[in-house]
Design an enzyme around this catalytic site. Structure first.
Site, PDB file in Angstrom:
ATOM      1  CE  LYS A  78       6.889  46.915 -38.910  1.00  0.00           C
ATOM      2  NZ  LYS A  78       7.591  46.594 -37.658  1.00  0.00           N
ATOM      3  CB  SER A 153       9.217  43.124 -38.310  1.00  0.00           C
ATOM      4  OG  SER A 153       8.857  44.162 -37.410  1.00  0.00           O
ATOM      5  CB  SER A 177      10.998  45.500 -35.549  1.00  0.00           C
ATOM      6  OG  SER A 177      10.868  44.105 -35.583  1.00  0.00           O
TER       7      SER A 177
HETATM    8  N1  GLN Z   1      12.550  39.762 -34.410  1.00  0.00           N
HETATM    9  C1  GLN Z   1      11.745  39.935 -33.234  1.00  0.00           C
HETATM   10  C2  GLN Z   1      10.506  39.099 -33.355  1.00  0.00           C
HETATM   11  O1  GLN Z   1      10.395  38.409 -34.286  1.00  0.00           O
HETATM   12  C3  GLN Z   1      11.417  41.372 -33.028  1.00  0.00           C
HETATM   13  C4  GLN Z   1      10.401  41.876 -33.972  1.00  0.00           C
HETATM   14  C5  GLN Z   1       9.943  43.244 -33.662  1.00  0.00           C
HETATM   15  O2  GLN Z   1      10.632  44.020 -33.012  1.00  0.00           O
HETATM   16  N2  GLN Z   1       8.730  43.535 -34.088  1.00  0.00           N
HETATM   17  O3  GLN Z   1       9.641  39.124 -32.557  1.00  0.00           O
END
Ligand code: GLN
Length: 486
Positions: A78, A153, A177
């Site tokens: 990532k 994400s 994410s």
């Molecule tokens: N969807 C969640 C957020 O927007 C989690 C994102 C994540 O785990 N980085 O914060």
């Protein structure tokens, strides 16, 4: 060799027996990237020459009889993990062109183990999002249905593994994410216990919640990658000095006698009926395999999203203050003075969702509001964490859906942040409590979209997750299933 049949474990065997070289394997993945990337868009950066050079070095290491566990295996990261000499953007314009002068600890461990890094996977900007659509360099797509989101994400990582553009990837999970995109793309994704894996060199979103973890084709690969990533790091004071168990040893353990808790609140209104059926069927199969199913309750689940959307933006507003146009990446052109340099660089460099969260976080932390918002959020966090402690008195593992629905259409939720935030309701509590969780493919909907089952365990019981996930994998009939992109 058909790369869609490979796992990291089987590739290791081929490499060790000399049936394939790392250069051949790496070329095959680079060719695949060339063939499908225009449609999938899983990567922000692919570095062909660097990958082939690492592969050649891996082949030499194998020939010397000096191979590490990942030597010669092509993976992606990532784009939130620092990679020395390779652009690292966190999916944001503000870091466009930023080339870190050092490796994150996880990057360094993977390189030491011999992995070949093909490139950096697309993601929501600064990991803020559940669909990867906030990525400043284009949204990756779900290889099972290119009209749909791949989750987020760590969506590019999940899409790259599912589309066979790498053998595995590393994601980060602050509120789901790793697990949610793994579920939407039909792969395995594990968020370790907070403190299990070093965060040094991970571009921070919310430091008390962030954790890095493996995203793989199967559970055995997940165990392998977790063993390589885990362990204490003096450069991350929150990484815990606990011995790293042999996660691979848990694979054959089975679920006989394991008490599996079904949290009532995770099966409540708003859950898609097909998702519920697939998850309940997975639970029933574990019962047939000797596990005992018990009903449990996590009564503060409903408050977790609200607490998270105070705590995470609060930490983000502080973490992201370092991007000032002076030190890293993007700088606005021709500012009149220093203040304008800051204002313009941040206004032009950050996307809308990141700005929204910086504002929410700054507000929640400001004098006069701190007690009403941030402190209240922390109190709710404690209650959510206690829910897990209580539930784990009655069971060893919690089994639930990962997300309330399968992958939605691109564009469907992007202008409705609240509905996007609410889709994280089943994954956020684990981050607030710091417990580990995994998503394992459990079935396909009638429309052919993958659905994962989520397993959660007490702190530092990743081996139980691996054992139980393996049992889900063996009984769900999803092992080795990849989308037909061609
Ligand atoms: N969807 C969640 C957020 O927007 C989690 C994102 C994540 O785990 N980085 O914060």
């Amino acid at each position: 060799m058909n790369i869609s049949d490979l796992t990291m474990v089987s590739a290791r065997g081929l490499l060790d027996r000399g049936e394939v070289s790392s250069v051949e394997l790496t070329r095959a993945f680079l060719d695949r990237i060339g063939a499908v990337e225009e449609r999938v868009r899983a990567y922000i950066t692919v570095d062909r020459d660097a990958a082939l050079a690492q592969a050649a070095a891996a082949d030499r290491r194998i020939a010397e009889g000096n191979a590490g566990p990942l030597t010669g295996i092509p993976i992606s990261l990532k784009d939130v993990l620092c990679t020395e000499g390779m652009q690292t953007t966190a999916g944001s314009r503000i870091l466009e062109g930023f080339v870190p002068p050092y490796d994150a600890t996880v990057t360094a461990r993977l390189k030491e183990a011999g992995a070949v890094i093909l490139g950096k996977a697309a993601m929501d900007e600064f990991a803020m999002g559940s669909s990867s659509e906030t990525c400043a360099f284009g949204a990756p797509r779900n290889p099972w249905d290119l009209e749909r989101i791949c989750g987020g994400s760590s969506g590019g990582s999940a899409a790259a593994v599912a589309a066979c553009e790498c053998l595995a990837s590393i994601g980060s999970d602050t509120g789901g994410s790793i697990r949610q995109p793994a579920s939407h793309c039909g792969i395995v994704g594990l968020k370790p216990t907070y403190g299990r894996v070093s965060r040094f060199g991970l571009l921070a979103y919310a430091s008390s919640l962030d954790q890095l973890g493996p995203m793989t084709r199967d559970v055995a690969d997940c165990a392998l990658l977790l063993s390589v990533m885990s362990g204490h790091d003096p450069r991350d004071s929150t990484s815990v000095d606990e011995p790293v168990p042999d996660y691979g040893a848990a694979l054959g353990r089975g679920v006989k006698g394991m008490r599996i808790g079904l949290p009532a609140e995770y099966f409540s209104a708003g859950l898609d009926p097909e998702v519920e059926e697939i998850v309940r069927r997975a639970a029933a199969r574990l019962e047939e395999a000797g596990a005992e199913l018990v009903e449990v309750s996590l009564p503060h689940t409903d408050y977790a999203v609200a607490a998270y959307y105070i705590i995470a933006p609060a930490e983000a507003s502080s973490n992201l203050s370092r991007y000032d146009g002076v030190r890293f990446g993007f700088r606005a052109a021709d500012p009149a003075d220093l203040l304008e340099l800051y204002l313009e660089s941040r206004s032009q460099g950050f996307g809308a969702e990141v700005k929204r969260r910086i504002m929410i976080g700054t507000y929640a932390l400001s004098a006069g509001y701190y007690d009403a918002y941030y402190l209240k959020g922390l109190k709710v966090r404690t209650l959510v964490a206690r829910d897990f402690t209580n539930a784990f008195e009655k069971c060893d593992i919690l089994l639930s859906p990962v997300a309330p629905t399968p992958a939605w259409k691109i564009g469907e939720k992007i202008s409705d942040p609240l509905s996007m935030y609410l889709s994280d309701i089943l994954t956020i509590p684990a981050n607030l409590a710091g417990v580990p969780g995994i998503s394992v493919p459990a079935g396909l909907t009638a429309a052919g979209l993958p659905v994962g089952v989520q397993l959660q365990a007490p702190h530092f019981r990743e081996q139980d997750l691996i054992a139980c996930a393996r049992a889900v994998e063996e009984t769900a009939g999803m092992a080795g299933r990849l989308p037909e992109l061609d």
